[in-house]
Write a protein that holds these residues in place. Structure first.
Motif, PDB file in Angstrom:
ATOM      1  N   ILE A   1       0.834  -1.199   0.000  1.00  0.00           N
ATOM      2  CA  ILE A   1       0.000   0.000   0.000  1.00  0.00           C
ATOM      3  C   ILE A   1       0.868   1.248   0.000  1.00  0.00           C
ATOM      4  CG2 ILE A   1      -1.601   1.372   1.385  1.00  0.00           C
ATOM      5  CD1 ILE A   1      -2.940  -1.188   2.239  1.00  0.00           C
ATOM      6  N   SER A   2       1.902   1.259   0.819  1.00  0.00           N
ATOM      7  CA  SER A   2       2.775   2.422   0.906  1.00  0.00           C
ATOM      8  C   SER A   2       3.473   2.688  -0.427  1.00  0.00           C
ATOM      9  CB  SER A   2       3.809   2.206   2.014  1.00  0.00           C
ATOM     10  OG  SER A   2       4.605   3.358   2.189  1.00  0.00           O
ATOM     11  N   ALA A   3       3.945   1.629  -1.071  1.00  0.00           N
ATOM     12  CA  ALA A   3       4.643   1.787  -2.352  1.00  0.00           C
ATOM     13  C   ALA A   3       3.707   2.307  -3.442  1.00  0.00           C
ATOM     14  CB  ALA A   3       5.263   0.460  -2.771  1.00  0.00           C
ATOM     15  N   PHE A   4       2.522   1.721  -3.538  1.00  0.00           N
ATOM     16  CA  PHE A   4       1.571   2.151  -4.560  1.00  0.00           C
ATOM     17  C   PHE A   4       1.066   3.559  -4.276  1.00  0.00           C
ATOM     18  CE2 PHE A   4       1.641  -2.183  -5.893  1.00  0.00           C
ATOM     19  CZ  PHE A   4       1.162  -2.197  -7.194  1.00  0.00           C
ATOM     20  N   ARG A   5       0.805   3.856  -3.008  1.00  0.00           N
ATOM     21  CA  ARG A   5       0.316   5.193  -2.656  1.00  0.00           C
ATOM     22  C   ARG A   5       1.348   6.255  -2.988  1.00  0.00           C
ATOM     23  NH1 ARG A   5       1.866   9.654  -0.514  1.00  0.00           N
ATOM     24  NH2 ARG A   5       3.149   8.376   0.861  1.00  0.00           N
ATOM     25  N   THR A   6       2.626   5.990  -2.642  1.00  0.00           N
ATOM     26  CA  THR A   6       3.678   6.959  -2.918  1.00  0.00           C
ATOM     27  C   THR A   6       3.839   7.161  -4.419  1.00  0.00           C
ATOM     28  OG1 THR A   6       4.830   6.257  -0.906  1.00  0.00           O
ATOM     29  CG2 THR A   6       6.089   7.548  -2.486  1.00  0.00           C
TER      30      THR A   6
ATOM     31  N   ILE B   1       6.333   5.217 -12.158  1.00  0.00           N
ATOM     32  CA  ILE B   1       6.207   5.008 -13.600  1.00  0.00           C
ATOM     33  C   ILE B   1       4.848   4.416 -13.941  1.00  0.00           C
ATOM     34  CG2 ILE B   1       7.021   3.595 -15.535  1.00  0.00           C
ATOM     35  CD1 ILE B   1       9.847   3.904 -14.385  1.00  0.00           C
ATOM     36  N   LEU B   2       4.465   3.358 -13.234  1.00  0.00           N
ATOM     37  CA  LEU B   2       3.190   2.703 -13.520  1.00  0.00           C
ATOM     38  C   LEU B   2       2.016   3.666 -13.325  1.00  0.00           C
ATOM     39  CD1 LEU B   2       3.801  -0.787 -11.846  1.00  0.00           C
ATOM     40  CD2 LEU B   2       3.985  -0.164 -14.261  1.00  0.00           C
ATOM     41  N   SER B   3       2.127   4.524 -12.324  1.00  0.00           N
ATOM     42  CA  SER B   3       1.074   5.499 -12.080  1.00  0.00           C
ATOM     43  C   SER B   3       0.986   6.524 -13.204  1.00  0.00           C
ATOM     44  CB  SER B   3       1.316   6.204 -10.741  1.00  0.00           C
ATOM     45  OG  SER B   3       0.331   7.190 -10.499  1.00  0.00           O
ATOM     46  N   VAL B   4       2.140   7.045 -13.631  1.00  0.00           N
ATOM     47  CA  VAL B   4       2.161   8.035 -14.712  1.00  0.00           C
ATOM     48  C   VAL B   4       1.648   7.429 -16.018  1.00  0.00           C
ATOM     49  CG1 VAL B   4       3.656   9.456 -16.168  1.00  0.00           C
ATOM     50  CG2 VAL B   4       3.969   9.457 -13.694  1.00  0.00           C
ATOM     51  N   LEU B   5       2.014   6.183 -16.295  1.00  0.00           N
ATOM     52  CA  LEU B   5       1.555   5.543 -17.524  1.00  0.00           C
ATOM     53  C   LEU B   5       0.040   5.364 -17.545  1.00  0.00           C
ATOM     54  CD1 LEU B   5       4.307   2.813 -18.108  1.00  0.00           C
ATOM     55  CD2 LEU B   5       4.067   5.029 -19.228  1.00  0.00           C
ATOM     56  N   GLU B   6      -0.554   5.179 -16.381  1.00  0.00           N
ATOM     57  CA  GLU B   6      -2.019   5.106 -16.307  1.00  0.00           C
ATOM     58  C   GLU B   6      -2.651   6.476 -16.514  1.00  0.00           C
ATOM     59  OE1 GLU B   6      -4.102   2.682 -16.134  1.00  0.00           O
ATOM     60  OE2 GLU B   6      -2.732   1.008 -15.828  1.00  0.00           O
ATOM     61  N   ALA B   7      -2.003   7.498 -15.961  1.00  0.00           N
ATOM     62  CA  ALA B   7      -2.581   8.844 -15.990  1.00  0.00           C
ATOM     63  C   ALA B   7      -2.353   9.563 -17.312  1.00  0.00           C
ATOM     64  CB  ALA B   7      -1.996   9.676 -14.841  1.00  0.00           C
ATOM     65  N   VAL B   8      -1.220   9.273 -17.961  1.00  0.00           N
ATOM     66  CA  VAL B   8      -0.869   9.954 -19.212  1.00  0.00           C
ATOM     67  C   VAL B   8      -0.681   8.882 -20.283  1.00  0.00           C
ATOM     68  CG1 VAL B   8       0.709  11.569 -20.328  1.00  0.00           C
ATOM     69  CG2 VAL B   8       0.300  11.739 -17.864  1.00  0.00           C
TER      70      VAL B   8
ATOM     71  N   ARG C   1      18.514  -3.884 -15.414  1.00  0.00           N
ATOM     72  CA  ARG C   1      17.832  -4.753 -16.378  1.00  0.00           C
ATOM     73  C   ARG C   1      16.586  -5.381 -15.781  1.00  0.00           C
ATOM     74  NH1 ARG C   1      23.217  -7.735 -18.879  1.00  0.00           N
ATOM     75  NH2 ARG C   1      23.688  -6.142 -20.479  1.00  0.00           N
ATOM     76  N   LYS C   2      16.676  -5.815 -14.525  1.00  0.00           N
ATOM     77  CA  LYS C   2      15.516  -6.385 -13.849  1.00  0.00           C
ATOM     78  C   LYS C   2      14.405  -5.359 -13.728  1.00  0.00           C
ATOM     79  CE  LYS C   2      14.084  -8.568  -9.512  1.00  0.00           C
ATOM     80  NZ  LYS C   2      14.506  -8.993  -8.146  1.00  0.00           N
ATOM     81  N   PHE C   3      14.776  -4.121 -13.403  1.00  0.00           N
ATOM     82  CA  PHE C   3      13.812  -3.028 -13.287  1.00  0.00           C
ATOM     83  C   PHE C   3      13.071  -2.829 -14.610  1.00  0.00           C
ATOM     84  CE2 PHE C   3      12.795   1.497 -13.745  1.00  0.00           C
ATOM     85  CZ  PHE C   3      12.122   1.760 -12.561  1.00  0.00           C
ATOM     86  N   ILE C   4      13.834  -2.779 -15.694  1.00  0.00           N
ATOM     87  CA  ILE C   4      13.236  -2.571 -17.014  1.00  0.00           C
ATOM     88  C   ILE C   4      12.311  -3.725 -17.384  1.00  0.00           C
ATOM     89  CG2 ILE C   4      13.769  -2.521 -19.481  1.00  0.00           C
ATOM     90  CD1 ILE C   4      16.164  -0.793 -18.821  1.00  0.00           C
ATOM     91  N   GLU C   5      12.722  -4.946 -17.074  1.00  0.00           N
ATOM     92  CA  GLU C   5      11.888  -6.113 -17.374  1.00  0.00           C
ATOM     93  C   GLU C   5      10.556  -6.038 -16.633  1.00  0.00           C
ATOM     94  OE1 GLU C   5      14.293  -9.414 -16.339  1.00  0.00           O
ATOM     95  OE2 GLU C   5      15.649  -9.218 -18.060  1.00  0.00           O
TER      96      GLU C   5
ATOM     97  N   ILE D   1       9.967   2.803  -5.485  1.00  0.00           N
ATOM     98  CA  ILE D   1       9.144   3.994  -5.694  1.00  0.00           C
ATOM     99  C   ILE D   1       9.200   4.452  -7.141  1.00  0.00           C
ATOM    100  CG2 ILE D   1       8.727   6.364  -4.966  1.00  0.00           C
ATOM    101  CD1 ILE D   1       8.075   4.124  -2.901  1.00  0.00           C
ATOM    102  N   SER D   2      10.361   4.348  -7.781  1.00  0.00           N
ATOM    103  CA  SER D   2      10.446   4.692  -9.202  1.00  0.00           C
ATOM    104  C   SER D   2       9.513   3.799 -10.020  1.00  0.00           C
ATOM    105  CB  SER D   2      11.883   4.520  -9.703  1.00  0.00           C
ATOM    106  OG  SER D   2      12.719   5.528  -9.216  1.00  0.00           O
ATOM    107  N   LYS D   3       9.532   2.513  -9.730  1.00  0.00           N
ATOM    108  CA  LYS D   3       8.684   1.579 -10.472  1.00  0.00           C
ATOM    109  C   LYS D   3       7.216   1.953 -10.356  1.00  0.00           C
ATOM    110  CE  LYS D   3       6.963  -3.166 -10.261  1.00  0.00           C
ATOM    111  NZ  LYS D   3       7.049  -4.465  -9.562  1.00  0.00           N
ATOM    112  N   HIS D   4       6.759   2.198  -9.140  1.00  0.00           N
ATOM    113  CA  HIS D   4       5.341   2.496  -8.960  1.00  0.00           C
ATOM    114  C   HIS D   4       4.981   3.890  -9.463  1.00  0.00           C
ATOM    115  CE1 HIS D   4       5.841  -0.995  -6.302  1.00  0.00           C
ATOM    116  NE2 HIS D   4       4.558  -1.208  -6.533  1.00  0.00           N
TER     117      HIS D   4
END
Length: 223
Positions: free
Chosen positions: A119-124, A156-163, A181-185, A151-154
């Protein structure tokens, strides 16, 4: 005396409630910001448990106590008790691990104790998406990201949903090549999108429409 009972939700059970649906998280957080703006939230100053001064957090870690109240359709009080221990990465554990406690606002009775790590990661991360929805230039295409942590991962996912117009992501991090590489995957598994690793922060943010910085740096990375 009445028997007091409350829910206990493990991380897996928390995931089943919809916390992994980033679009839904964006919508809830936007609603929360509106409630905060209208004075329907109480957010006391967090308390920080340290084993030394503020600089010790980067070696010894810390635990934050973060109470709060939200009104509106939620009408709930609670607290996030969340740790941040940098050495956890070497142990194969998340840097931040948390628990949430929810209380009834009329009686103070505990209603739920649940895992708060996801929850904390997704909220942030959702803060970035809500901000981008209203502040990004129209039809933004390039997202520059400094940092390859949770936090970077979440974010990104949030911005991709919004924009929805974002078509490419540039990433820079001091992490190992394997970590990057793992992050990008992980990003590509979530979204079919072009993601590249850059050699430095300047190349990452140059001509980017949106920039995300999510690191533990103690000195400025961008000037």
């Amino acid at each position: 005396m009445s028997k007091i009972e409350f829910l206990y939700l493990s991380q897996g059970e928390v995931h089943q409630t919809g916390v992994l649906e980033m679009n839904r998280i964006n919508e809830v957080l936007e609603d929360v910001f509106k409630l905060h703006s209208n004075g329907n939230c109480i957010v006391p100053i967090k308390q920080v448990l340290r084993w030394g001064d503020s600089k010790s957090e980067y070696t010894k870690g810390r635990i934050n106590s973060m109470p709060g109240y939200i009104g509106g359709q939620y009408e709930m009080a609670g607290e996030k008790w969340i740790s941040s221990f940098p050495s956890n990465i070497e142990r194969g554990l998340p840097r931040g691990i948390g628990i949430l406690i929810l209380n009834d606002t009329k009686t103070g009775v505990p209603l739920c104790i649940m895992d708060g790590t996801s929850i904390s990661a997704f909220r942030t991360g959702a803060v970035a998406g809500v901000a981008a929805k209203y502040l990004a230039r129209p039809k933004a295409e390039t997202l520059g990201v400094i940092g390859t942590g949770v936090i970077s991962k979440h974010s990104i996912l949030s911005v991709l949903e919004a924009v929805q117009s974002i078509s490419r992501i540039r990433v820079f991090s001091i992490d190992s090549l394997n970590a990057k590489r793992k992050f990008i995957e992980e990003i590509r598994r979530s979204k079919d999108i072009e993601v590249t690793i850059e050699d430095g922060p300047d190349a990452t943010v140059r001509d980017a429409d949106i920039i995300i910085t999510a690191t533990t740096a103690t000195q400025p990375i961008l000037t």
